[in-house]
Write a protein that holds these residues in place. Sequence first.
Motif, PDB file in Angstrom:
ATOM      1  N   GLU A 169       0.825  -0.948  -0.131  1.00 33.66           N
ATOM      2  CA  GLU A 169      -0.098   0.102  -0.059  1.00 33.66           C
ATOM      3  C   GLU A 169       0.903   1.211  -0.057  1.00 33.66           C
ATOM      4  OE1 GLU A 169      -3.002   0.123   3.065  1.00 33.66           O
ATOM      5  OE2 GLU A 169      -3.342  -1.953   2.993  1.00 33.66           O
ATOM      6  N   ASP A 170       0.408   2.318  -0.898  1.00 35.47           N
ATOM      7  CA  ASP A 170       1.151   3.433  -0.759  1.00 35.47           C
ATOM      8  C   ASP A 170       0.321   4.243   0.337  1.00 35.47           C
ATOM      9  OD1 ASP A 170       2.639   3.141  -2.819  1.00 35.47           O
ATOM     10  OD2 ASP A 170       1.272   3.550  -4.482  1.00 35.47           O
ATOM     11  N   VAL A 171       1.319   4.897   1.486  1.00 34.27           N
ATOM     12  CA  VAL A 171       1.197   5.481   2.454  1.00 34.27           C
ATOM     13  C   VAL A 171       1.716   6.887   2.259  1.00 34.27           C
ATOM     14  CG1 VAL A 171       1.113   5.778   5.012  1.00 34.27           C
ATOM     15  CG2 VAL A 171       0.742   3.581   3.782  1.00 34.27           C
ATOM     16  N   GLU A 172       0.748   7.939   2.456  1.00 38.10           N
ATOM     17  CA  GLU A 172       1.509   9.417   2.197  1.00 38.10           C
ATOM     18  C   GLU A 172       2.138   9.665   3.496  1.00 38.10           C
ATOM     19  OE1 GLU A 172      -0.335  13.896   1.801  1.00 38.10           O
ATOM     20  OE2 GLU A 172      -1.554  11.888   1.015  1.00 38.10           O
ATOM     21  N   ILE A 173       3.371  10.290   3.179  1.00 40.73           N
ATOM     22  CA  ILE A 173       4.316  10.740   4.104  1.00 40.73           C
ATOM     23  C   ILE A 173       4.093  12.148   4.448  1.00 40.73           C
ATOM     24  CG2 ILE A 173       6.554  10.708   5.047  1.00 40.73           C
ATOM     25  CD1 ILE A 173       7.341   8.379   3.265  1.00 40.73           C
ATOM     26  N   THR A 174       3.795  12.616   5.782  1.00 46.40           N
ATOM     27  CA  THR A 174       3.667  13.955   6.057  1.00 46.40           C
ATOM     28  C   THR A 174       4.700  14.484   6.393  1.00 46.40           C
ATOM     29  OG1 THR A 174       2.863  13.494   7.945  1.00 46.40           O
ATOM     30  CG2 THR A 174       1.044  13.695   6.558  1.00 46.40           C
ATOM     31  N   LYS A 175       4.869  15.856   6.724  1.00 52.88           N
ATOM     32  CA  LYS A 175       5.993  16.317   7.186  1.00 52.88           C
ATOM     33  C   LYS A 175       6.366  15.967   8.487  1.00 52.88           C
ATOM     34  CE  LYS A 175       7.793  21.100   8.052  1.00 52.88           C
ATOM     35  NZ  LYS A 175       7.226  22.527   7.919  1.00 52.88           N
ATOM     36  N   ASP A 176       5.065  15.746   9.541  1.00 55.63           N
ATOM     37  CA  ASP A 176       5.105  15.125  10.779  1.00 55.63           C
ATOM     38  C   ASP A 176       5.811  13.652  10.828  1.00 55.63           C
ATOM     39  OD1 ASP A 176       4.331  17.661  12.209  1.00 55.63           O
ATOM     40  OD2 ASP A 176       2.088  16.831  12.276  1.00 55.63           O
ATOM     41  N   ASP A 177       5.303  12.887   9.953  1.00 54.49           N
ATOM     42  CA  ASP A 177       5.893  11.651   9.678  1.00 54.49           C
ATOM     43  C   ASP A 177       7.600  11.669   9.545  1.00 54.49           C
ATOM     44  OD1 ASP A 177       3.402  10.700   9.790  1.00 54.49           O
ATOM     45  OD2 ASP A 177       3.160  10.639   8.113  1.00 54.49           O
ATOM     46  N   GLN A 178       7.795  12.473   8.722  1.00 55.39           N
ATOM     47  CA  GLN A 178       9.000  12.832   8.238  1.00 55.39           C
ATOM     48  C   GLN A 178      10.085  13.180   9.382  1.00 55.39           C
ATOM     49  OE1 GLN A 178      10.446  11.647   5.003  1.00 55.39           O
ATOM     50  NE2 GLN A 178      12.348  11.786   6.468  1.00 55.39           N
ATOM     51  N   ALA A 179       9.436  14.062  10.140  1.00 55.30           N
ATOM     52  CA  ALA A 179      10.189  14.683  11.538  1.00 55.30           C
ATOM     53  C   ALA A 179      10.266  13.634  12.382  1.00 55.30           C
ATOM     54  CB  ALA A 179       9.409  15.697  12.100  1.00 55.30           C
ATOM     55  N   ASN A 180       9.223  12.694  12.606  1.00 52.65           N
ATOM     56  CA  ASN A 180       9.297  11.520  13.678  1.00 52.65           C
ATOM     57  C   ASN A 180      10.457  10.426  12.895  1.00 52.65           C
ATOM     58  OD1 ASN A 180       7.439  12.274  15.214  1.00 52.65           O
ATOM     59  ND2 ASN A 180       5.977  11.178  14.445  1.00 52.65           N
ATOM     60  N   ILE A 181      10.525  10.534  11.669  1.00 49.64           N
ATOM     61  CA  ILE A 181      11.378   9.373  11.167  1.00 49.64           C
ATOM     62  C   ILE A 181      12.878  10.002  11.456  1.00 49.64           C
ATOM     63  CG2 ILE A 181      12.431   8.383   8.908  1.00 49.64           C
ATOM     64  CD1 ILE A 181       9.600   8.159   7.996  1.00 49.64           C
ATOM     65  N   ASN A 182      13.029  11.361  10.948  1.00 47.89           N
ATOM     66  CA  ASN A 182      14.438  12.072  11.279  1.00 47.89           C
ATOM     67  C   ASN A 182      14.821  12.059  12.657  1.00 47.89           C
ATOM     68  OD1 ASN A 182      14.474  12.249   8.519  1.00 47.89           O
ATOM     69  ND2 ASN A 182      13.955  14.485   8.776  1.00 47.89           N
ATOM     70  N   ALA A 183      13.689  12.171  13.710  1.00 49.67           N
ATOM     71  CA  ALA A 183      13.839  12.036  15.107  1.00 49.67           C
ATOM     72  C   ALA A 183      14.582  10.677  15.600  1.00 49.67           C
ATOM     73  CB  ALA A 183      12.756  12.480  15.887  1.00 49.67           C
ATOM     74  N   PHE A 184      13.926   9.777  15.146  1.00 48.23           N
ATOM     75  CA  PHE A 184      14.153   8.171  15.378  1.00 48.23           C
ATOM     76  C   PHE A 184      15.675   7.877  14.983  1.00 48.23           C
ATOM     77  CE2 PHE A 184      14.709   3.737  14.664  1.00 48.23           C
ATOM     78  CZ  PHE A 184      14.297   3.172  15.837  1.00 48.23           C
ATOM     79  N   SER A 185      16.049   8.300  13.925  1.00 46.56           N
ATOM     80  CA  SER A 185      17.371   8.341  13.308  1.00 46.56           C
ATOM     81  C   SER A 185      18.489   9.047  13.975  1.00 46.56           C
ATOM     82  CB  SER A 185      17.357   8.902  11.740  1.00 46.56           C
ATOM     83  OG  SER A 185      18.745   8.661  11.395  1.00 46.56           O
ATOM     84  N   LYS A 186      18.212  10.146  14.403  1.00 40.71           N
ATOM     85  CA  LYS A 186      19.044  10.852  15.454  1.00 40.71           C
ATOM     86  C   LYS A 186      19.046  10.232  16.727  1.00 40.71           C
ATOM     87  CE  LYS A 186      18.213  15.192  13.496  1.00 40.71           C
ATOM     88  NZ  LYS A 186      17.569  16.872  13.556  1.00 40.71           N
ATOM     89  N   MET A 187      18.205   9.750  17.376  1.00 40.36           N
ATOM     90  CA  MET A 187      18.137   8.744  18.654  1.00 40.36           C
ATOM     91  C   MET A 187      18.784   7.804  18.454  1.00 40.36           C
ATOM     92  SD  MET A 187      14.388   9.423  20.308  1.00 40.36           S
ATOM     93  CE  MET A 187      13.398  11.036  19.997  1.00 40.36           C
ATOM     94  N   ASN A 188      18.587   6.993  17.276  1.00 39.85           N
ATOM     95  CA  ASN A 188      19.247   5.666  16.960  1.00 39.85           C
ATOM     96  C   ASN A 188      20.813   6.103  17.051  1.00 39.85           C
ATOM     97  OD1 ASN A 188      19.233   2.677  16.547  1.00 39.85           O
ATOM     98  ND2 ASN A 188      19.714   3.344  14.333  1.00 39.85           N
ATOM     99  N   LEU A 189      21.220   6.832  16.231  1.00 34.78           N
ATOM    100  CA  LEU A 189      22.679   7.411  16.274  1.00 34.78           C
ATOM    101  C   LEU A 189      23.037   7.643  17.933  1.00 34.78           C
ATOM    102  CD1 LEU A 189      25.100   7.962  14.846  1.00 34.78           C
ATOM    103  CD2 LEU A 189      24.470  10.172  14.477  1.00 34.78           C
TER     104      LEU A 189
END
Length: 145
Positions: free
Chosen positions: A24-44
């Motif tokens: 399924e195609d899921v639309e990625i919102t700005k908030d979703d992208q912010a959450n993904i980026n935050a997760f990436s930073k926290m993982n690092l």
Amino acid sequence: MCIRDRYMGNQNQINMQGAQIKREDVEITKDDQANINAFSKMNLRYHTISRELQTLQENIKNLEDALTEMELMDDTDVVRTKYGETCLVSLDLEQAKAGLEKILAQNKKDIAAFQTEVDEVKKKMNKLKATLYTKFGNSINLEEE
């Protein structure tokens, strides 16, 4: 195969049992992208802190070994202590022990602080992971390899 599939990649996938699954195609919102980026930073940050924690634990083990070796020395022995890259200083046994015990105590405090930070980061990562998996399901992979 249509032109879109050729250039965009086929939207259908095959699972482990050989059945075809529609992605399924899921639309990625700005908030979703912010959450993904935050997760990436926290993982690092999590991995950086974990490495620091491991280094401190190794240092503590080495310091405890050095203190054990000092216990076996005579009280009249002089201990040569390295400061920086090239400076060697001769200290009496009690001064050397006191210095090592002070460094050991500081490293133990640092470990406690790092462990607290690791726990906080892991808790935040799990919260973000749950949020992202709720929205994206199997379309996103946030697990370690």
